[in-house]
Design an enzyme around this catalytic site. Structure first.
Site, PDB file in Angstrom:
ATOM      1  CB  ALA A  79      53.923   5.631  33.329  1.00 27.77           C
ATOM      2  N   GLY A  80      52.035   7.867  35.526  1.00 29.02           N
ATOM      3  CA  GLY A  80      50.678   8.345  35.786  1.00 29.02           C
ATOM      4  C   GLY A  80      50.539   9.811  35.394  1.00 29.02           C
ATOM      5  CB  SER A 138      47.276  25.966  47.125  1.00 30.68           C
ATOM      6  OG  SER A 138      47.990  24.994  46.393  1.00 30.68           O
ATOM      7  CG  ASP A 161      51.152  20.413  37.950  1.00 24.94           C
ATOM      8  OD1 ASP A 161      51.211  21.164  38.943  1.00 24.94           O
ATOM      9  OD2 ASP A 161      50.189  19.665  37.720  1.00 24.94           O
ATOM     10  CE  LYS A 171      47.132  18.322  39.637  1.00 26.13           C
ATOM     11  NZ  LYS A 171      48.601  18.313  39.644  1.00 26.13           N
TER      12      LYS A 171
HETATM   13  P1  ATR Z   1      49.531  10.333  39.639  1.00 28.59           P
HETATM   14  O1  ATR Z   1      48.460  11.134  38.977  1.00 28.59           O
HETATM   15  O2  ATR Z   1      49.962  10.826  40.990  1.00 28.59           O
HETATM   16  O3  ATR Z   1      50.713  10.099  38.743  1.00 28.59           O
HETATM   17  P2  ATR Z   1      48.605   7.650  39.127  1.00 28.59           P
HETATM   18  O4  ATR Z   1      48.128   8.007  37.768  1.00 28.59           O
HETATM   19  O5  ATR Z   1      47.788   6.746  39.998  1.00 28.59           O
HETATM   20  O6  ATR Z   1      48.842   8.948  40.019  1.00 28.59           O
HETATM   21  O7  ATR Z   1      50.068   7.053  38.989  1.00 28.59           O
HETATM   22  C1  ATR Z   1      50.812   6.654  40.086  1.00 28.59           C
HETATM   23  C2  ATR Z   1      52.193   6.269  39.589  1.00 28.59           C
HETATM   24  O8  ATR Z   1      52.996   5.864  40.711  1.00 28.59           O
HETATM   25  C3  ATR Z   1      52.195   5.098  38.643  1.00 28.59           C
HETATM   26  O9  ATR Z   1      53.269   5.266  37.744  1.00 28.59           O
HETATM   27  C4  ATR Z   1      52.441   3.909  39.591  1.00 28.59           C
HETATM   28  O10 ATR Z   1      52.973   2.774  38.938  1.00 28.59           O
HETATM   29  P3  ATR Z   1      51.997   1.736  38.168  1.00 28.59           P
HETATM   30  O11 ATR Z   1      51.523   2.430  36.935  1.00 28.59           O
HETATM   31  O12 ATR Z   1      52.845   0.573  37.881  1.00 28.59           O
HETATM   32  O13 ATR Z   1      50.878   1.457  39.140  1.00 28.59           O
HETATM   33  C5  ATR Z   1      53.440   4.523  40.507  1.00 28.59           C
HETATM   34  N1  ATR Z   1      53.553   3.879  41.830  1.00 28.59           N
HETATM   35  C6  ATR Z   1      52.655   3.919  42.848  1.00 28.59           C
HETATM   36  N2  ATR Z   1      53.132   3.283  43.930  1.00 28.59           N
HETATM   37  C7  ATR Z   1      54.369   2.830  43.603  1.00 28.59           C
HETATM   38  C8  ATR Z   1      55.389   2.088  44.293  1.00 28.59           C
HETATM   39  N3  ATR Z   1      55.201   1.689  45.562  1.00 28.59           N
HETATM   40  N4  ATR Z   1      56.535   1.806  43.636  1.00 28.59           N
HETATM   41  C9  ATR Z   1      56.711   2.214  42.345  1.00 28.59           C
HETATM   42  N5  ATR Z   1      55.787   2.907  41.644  1.00 28.59           N
HETATM   43  C10 ATR Z   1      54.641   3.217  42.254  1.00 28.59           C
END
Ligand code: ATR
Length: 285
Positions: free
Chosen positions: A137-138, A26, A111, A75
């Protein structure tokens, strides 16, 4: 006295706060924007310890700072902290841009619009009536859902390892369009025009468990992560026959340009900046 935009006495101060922050692009992006537009913007990266965002923001305000970007993992904290939010920030449940006003902190989220602009303006993809698969779904997925649905796709399916998170997220946005949540195993015979990877899998060099044949003829794949080399997901998509495969560098620059607009009322041109960063990434590799 000089009016050089990078003279700290002559410029307005901005920063990005996160943890980690050392490798943030950034400051580089906003320096290029400042040079291009002639806006007197100085921008730096500030490392914030967990739980310390309110104090760090208060210090920055006290020093006369004008605006902030907020990145991982703050965030949601920023969403709580601001006095007022834009509708898109309200919906995203996260704030990545703060404009410091005389009497209040205004929170926005750029974003989602950054992703949509990269997809439509830079990559030339139309989202209207298209079938989109959003993986993850994060917070990253949540932040882009409303602007995606605004483009009126035929359908957005959210797939996640933990299926229940995807179902809950889809329910939270069901008023904005046709959106469903499921686990990867339920994707079965479905076909999509656009796959968007909003998972953290690429960070670990990993790939969500995607079935073969997900991509419709002429389909595109987008990874919200970026790096010097294609991610595992991008390599998989190419192998699956995707006609367009892109990483998230364009989204990063587009969200920054939208933040710049929120702060300065001026929208920088993004293409030369994306190109410059791409060259610098390749040179660093
Ligand atoms: P962010 O704010 O970056 O979205 P987060 O809220 O921790 O971070 O969400 C990470 C996302 O990546 C989630 O959807 C996670 O899946 P789960 O909810 O089942 O944990 C997904 N994720 C992380 N590592 C993954 C992997 N190796 N394969 C598939 N999905 C992954």
């Amino acid at each position: 006295m000089t009016d050089h935009p990078h003279d700290p006495d002559a410029c307005d101060h901005y920063a990005v706060m996160g943890n980690p922050i050392a490798h943030s692009k950034s400051p580089r992006i906003h320096r290029l924007f400042a040079e291009q537009t002639g806006e007197p913007v100085c921008y730096r990266a500030i490392l914030v310890e967990p739980g310390k965002l309110p104090a760090a923001v208060a210090d920055f305000v006290a020093e006369g700072g004008r605006g902030l970007n907020i990145t991982v993992p703050f965030k949601q904290d920023a969403w709580q902290l601001v006095d007022r939010r834009s509708p898109r920030a309200e919906r995203a449940g996260a704030v990545n841009t703060i404009r410091i006003e005389p009497a209040e902190l205004f929170g926005d989220n750029t974003d989602g619009v950054g992703l949509v602009r990269d997809l439509t303006d830079n990559l030339g993809l139309s989202l209207r009536d298209r079938r989109i698969l959003l993986m993850g779904a994060g917070g990253a997925a949540r932040g882009v859902l409303a602007p995606l649905l605004e483009q009126q796709p035929a359908l957005v399916v959210i797939a996640n390892r933990t299926a229940q998170r995807a179902v809950a997220l889809a329910e939270a946005f069901a008023d904005l369009g046709t959106v469903q949540g499921c686990g990867y195993e339920a994707l079965g015979e479905l076909r999509f025009d656009l796959l968007i990877n909003a998972t953290a899998a690429s960070l670990q060099g990993d790939l969500p468990p995607l079935p073969d044949g997900l991509l419709a003829e002429g389909g595109a794949a987008y990874d919200m992560m970026y790096g010097a080399r294609p991610t595992a997901f991008m390599q998989w998509a190419k192998w699956q026959g995707a006609t367009t495969v892109a990483d998230g560098l364009g989204m990063l620059v587009e969200q920054a340009a939208e933040s710049f607009l929120v702060w300065r009322g001026v929208r920088p041109r993004t293409r030369p900046v994306i190109q410059r960063l791409r060259e610098e990434l390749a040179a660093d590799a």
